[in-house]
Scaffold this motif. Sequence first.
Motif, PDB file in Angstrom:
ATOM      1  N   ARG A   4       0.933  -1.163  -0.227  1.00  0.00           N
ATOM      2  CA  ARG A   4      -0.056   0.054   0.168  1.00  0.00           C
ATOM      3  C   ARG A   4       0.896   1.333  -0.206  1.00  0.00           C
ATOM      4  O   ARG A   4       1.859   1.231   0.683  1.00  0.00           O
ATOM      5  N   ALA A   6       0.670   4.530   1.120  1.00  0.00           N
ATOM      6  CA  ALA A   6      -0.236   5.280   2.231  1.00  0.00           C
ATOM      7  C   ALA A   6      -0.201   6.733   1.489  1.00  0.00           C
ATOM      8  O   ALA A   6      -1.237   7.591   1.747  1.00  0.00           O
ATOM      9  N   SER A   7       0.979   7.311   1.481  1.00  0.00           N
ATOM     10  CA  SER A   7       1.173   8.928   1.101  1.00  0.00           C
ATOM     11  C   SER A   7       1.886   9.101  -0.105  1.00  0.00           C
ATOM     12  O   SER A   7       3.049   9.570   0.009  1.00  0.00           O
ATOM     13  N   ALA A  51      -7.683   7.986  -4.635  1.00  0.00           N
ATOM     14  CA  ALA A  51      -7.907   6.632  -4.383  1.00  0.00           C
ATOM     15  C   ALA A  51      -6.913   6.277  -3.229  1.00  0.00           C
ATOM     16  O   ALA A  51      -5.650   6.958  -3.295  1.00  0.00           O
ATOM     17  N   GLU A  52      -7.016   5.097  -2.640  1.00  0.00           N
ATOM     18  CA  GLU A  52      -6.190   4.180  -1.933  1.00  0.00           C
ATOM     19  C   GLU A  52      -5.477   3.244  -3.108  1.00  0.00           C
ATOM     20  O   GLU A  52      -6.051   2.484  -3.700  1.00  0.00           O
ATOM     21  N   TYR A  54      -2.441   0.700  -4.143  1.00  0.00           N
ATOM     22  CA  TYR A  54      -1.744  -0.536  -3.709  1.00  0.00           C
ATOM     23  C   TYR A  54      -0.996  -0.872  -5.185  1.00  0.00           C
ATOM     24  O   TYR A  54      -1.202  -0.768  -6.246  1.00  0.00           O
ATOM     25  N   GLY A  68      -5.985   1.283  -7.566  1.00  0.00           N
ATOM     26  CA  GLY A  68      -6.707   2.220  -6.919  1.00  0.00           C
ATOM     27  C   GLY A  68      -8.127   1.849  -6.451  1.00  0.00           C
ATOM     28  O   GLY A  68      -8.966   1.385  -7.222  1.00  0.00           O
ATOM     29  N   GLY A  70     -11.794   2.718  -3.906  1.00  0.00           N
ATOM     30  CA  GLY A  70     -12.394   3.744  -2.988  1.00  0.00           C
ATOM     31  C   GLY A  70     -13.565   3.157  -2.537  1.00  0.00           C
ATOM     32  O   GLY A  70     -14.288   2.322  -3.235  1.00  0.00           O
ATOM     33  N   VAL A  96      -6.929  -6.878  -2.808  1.00  0.00           N
ATOM     34  CA  VAL A  96      -8.013  -5.700  -2.541  1.00  0.00           C
ATOM     35  C   VAL A  96      -9.433  -6.231  -1.996  1.00  0.00           C
ATOM     36  O   VAL A  96     -10.138  -5.848  -1.281  1.00  0.00           O
ATOM     37  N   CYS A 100      -9.494  -5.397   1.542  1.00  0.00           N
ATOM     38  CA  CYS A 100     -10.238  -4.042   1.416  1.00  0.00           C
ATOM     39  C   CYS A 100     -11.643  -4.411   1.141  1.00  0.00           C
ATOM     40  O   CYS A 100     -12.503  -3.077   1.104  1.00  0.00           O
TER      41      CYS A 100
END
Length: 145
Positions: A4, A6-7, A51-52, A54, A68, A70, A96, A100
């Motif tokens: 992931r 993260a930022s 998006a988050e 990975y 990505g 959401g 995911v 997720c």
Amino acid sequence: MVERLASPAAHELDALTDLWERSVRATHDFLAPEDIPFFRRMVRQEALPAAEIYVIRDSGNGFAAFAGIGADRLEMLFVAPSARGKGLGRELVEHVAVHCGVRRVDVNEQNAQAAGFYARMGFRVVSRDALDPSGRPYPILHLER
């Protein structure tokens, strides 16, 4: 191995955008040439930051593939052309889904390879839009599993 981001830093978002474009040019032959710069800006400025993310890295620590998400939706999945057919897309989708809770995805109807991939992953069409979200004539299939 799925990681992931993260930022993501600006240079990472730029690298992901470059991977997106290489992947799109290899798989989205239905797009008009003038659409690619439009979508590239959208991906870099809107979709990726929202998006988050990975990723799976390549042997040089660059990006070989990314997803990505959401909420429970897979917003994007792209694999570098040189990494296609190696199971990276499957690995990201399974990751995911399990970690997720992703169970929905949209796909361009004209992208038969992607639609077939998602069908093999257990996704089924639940609805269809004649135009993409930007109003272009690229029908979208809404899938769930």
